[in-house]
Design an enzyme around this catalytic site. Structure first.
Site, PDB file in Angstrom:
ATOM      1  N   ARG A  42      38.139  33.031  31.131  1.00  0.00           N
ATOM      2  CA  ARG A  42      37.692  34.169  31.943  1.00  0.00           C
ATOM      3  C   ARG A  42      37.205  35.339  31.095  1.00  0.00           C
ATOM      4  O   ARG A  42      36.209  35.980  31.423  1.00  0.00           O
ATOM      5  CB  ARG A  42      38.813  34.607  32.877  1.00  0.00           C
ATOM      6  CG  ARG A  42      39.130  33.567  33.939  1.00  0.00           C
ATOM      7  CD  ARG A  42      40.060  34.112  34.990  1.00  0.00           C
ATOM      8  NE  ARG A  42      40.380  33.107  35.994  1.00  0.00           N
ATOM      9  CZ  ARG A  42      41.106  33.351  37.077  1.00  0.00           C
ATOM     10  NH1 ARG A  42      41.576  34.570  37.301  1.00  0.00           N
ATOM     11  NH2 ARG A  42      41.354  32.392  37.947  1.00  0.00           N
ATOM     12  N   ASP A 143      42.327  45.953  47.524  1.00  0.00           N
ATOM     13  CA  ASP A 143      42.472  45.045  46.392  1.00  0.00           C
ATOM     14  C   ASP A 143      42.212  45.850  45.128  1.00  0.00           C
ATOM     15  O   ASP A 143      41.587  46.923  45.175  1.00  0.00           O
ATOM     16  CB  ASP A 143      41.499  43.870  46.495  1.00  0.00           C
ATOM     17  CG  ASP A 143      41.991  42.651  45.718  1.00  0.00           C
ATOM     18  OD1 ASP A 143      42.536  41.720  46.337  1.00  0.00           O
ATOM     19  OD2 ASP A 143      41.851  42.638  44.472  1.00  0.00           O
TER      20      ASP A 143
END
Length: 284
Positions: A42, A143
Site C-alpha cells: 500500500r 470516516d
C-alpha cells in the site's frame, strides 16, 4: 521483512516498526507482524508517486513535517475499508424495530462509513421502516479516510456491489447507468440527501457532532484499537447517545470491559446502563 530482489523499494524491519508506531500515534490503528506485506504494497504506491527508493526516506519526510498533506495519504493507504450493503443484516432488522418505536426527528451516526455502503443501508432501512422516501431521519456518516468519503458522497457503485441487495431494493433505491455509465448504479437523490458526510478522527480530543443520537453504528472499528483507546472512544460515544439509544458494534466485538456503562440487548447491540444515564446526563 528485509529487502529482496522482488521488491522495488528498500523496506526493512525497522521501517515496518516505524510505520506501526506512526499509524498508531496518528490514528490509533494497531498493525501486527502479519501486516508487513500489506504495509509494503500500500505504501509502495506513495513511494512511486514521490519518486523515492527507500521507505526510510518516505518516513523521514513524514516525521520532518507533522502538518504535511502526505500524512493524509499515509493514513488513507493503511485504513482498511472492507464493507458491503446490509452487512450483518440482523443489525438492520433490529434497527427497523427500533425505528418503528421512534417518532422523528431521528438521528443516527455511522462512525466508520467507508465507501458508503453502510450509511446508505441505514437510509434504505429508514425509508422502509417509515414507508416514505423522505423520512424524518438524519444520518451523519464519518470516516478518517478522505478518499472513501468522496466515493461515498458520489453514491456510485459497480453492479457487482449490488449482488447482496434484493431486486426490490435495487429497483427502488438505485438508478442504473446507461451509455458510458453502463455497469454502474447510483443511489437515489432522496437517500443521498438524508446523509451528511464528515471526516472525523475517532482519536481526536473532540468530535464535530451535536448530541444526541438514537443509534450509533461503530462496527468492526474497535478491533483496530487497544483496550484503553476503546474505553475512551466508547465513553465519548456513550455520552452522545440518547438514554434509550442503541450502540451497534461488529460481530467479533464485545463490550464486556465496558459493562459499567453498557449492557447487551441483542447480538452485538448495547444500551446505556442506569449508571451511565445518571452520570452522563443522557437525554431522550
Amino acid at each position: 521483512m528485509t529487502n529482496t530482489r522482488e521488491q522495488d523499494f528498500v523496506f526493512t524491519d525497522t521501517d515496518f516498526r516505524r510505520v506501526v508506531g506512526l499509524i498508531y500515534a496518528r490514528a490509533g490503528i494497531r498493525l501486527n507482524d502479519s501486516k508487513q506485506s500489506m504495509v509494503y504494497s500500500r505504501l509502495a504506491r506513495r513511494l512511486r508517486v514521490l519518486d523515492l527508493e527507500r521507505f526510510s526516506d518516505y518516513l523521514n519526510s513524514l516525521e520532518a513535517d507533522p502538518k504535511s498533506g502526505e500524512w493524509q495519504h499515509f493514513t488513507n493507504a493503511l485504513t482498511t475499508n472492507l464493507t458491503f450493503f446490509f452487512r450483518e443484516k440482523h443489525h438492520f432488522e433490529m434497527l427497523t424495530e427500533q425505528l418503528q418505536h421512534l417518532h422523528g426527528p431521528v438521528r443516527i451516526w455511522c462512525s466508520a462509513s467507508s465507501t458508503g455502503e453502510e450509511p446508505y443501508s441505514l437510509a434504505m432501512t429508514a425509508v422502509e421502516a417509515y414507508g416514505k422516501l423522505k423520512p424524518d431521519v438524519e444520518i451523519i456518516a464519518s470516516d478518517l479516510d478522505t478518499q472513501v468519503l468522496n466515493k461515498a458522497k458520489n453514491g456510485i457503485y459497480s453492479m457487482d456491489k449490488l449482488d447482496k441487495v434484493s431486486q426490490e431494493r435495487c429497483k427502488m433505491f438505485f438508478l442504473k447507468g446507461r451509455g458510458e455509465n453502463t455497469g454502474q448504479a447510483k443511489i437515489r437523490r432522496e437517500l443521498r440527501e438524508m446523509i451528511e458526510f464528515k471526516q472525523i478522527n475517532l482519536l481526536a480530543s473532540s468530535w464535530p457532532l451535536t448530541p444526541y443520537f438514537d443509534a450509533i453504528f461503530c462496527r468492526n472499528v474497535m478491533i483496530y484499537f487497544d483496550q484503553p483507546t476503546q474505553r475512551v472512544m466508547l465513553e465519548k460515544m456513550g455520552r452522545l447517545l440518547k438514554s434509550d439509544g442503541l450502540l451497534y458494534v461488529g460481530h467479533s466485538e464485545n463490550l464486556h470491559h465496558m459493562s459499567e456503562w453498557f449492557h447487551s440487548c441483542g447480538k452485538t447491540v448495547y444500551r446505556l446502563t442506569d449508571k451511565a444515564i445518571k452520570e452522563w446526563g443522557a437525554h431522550r
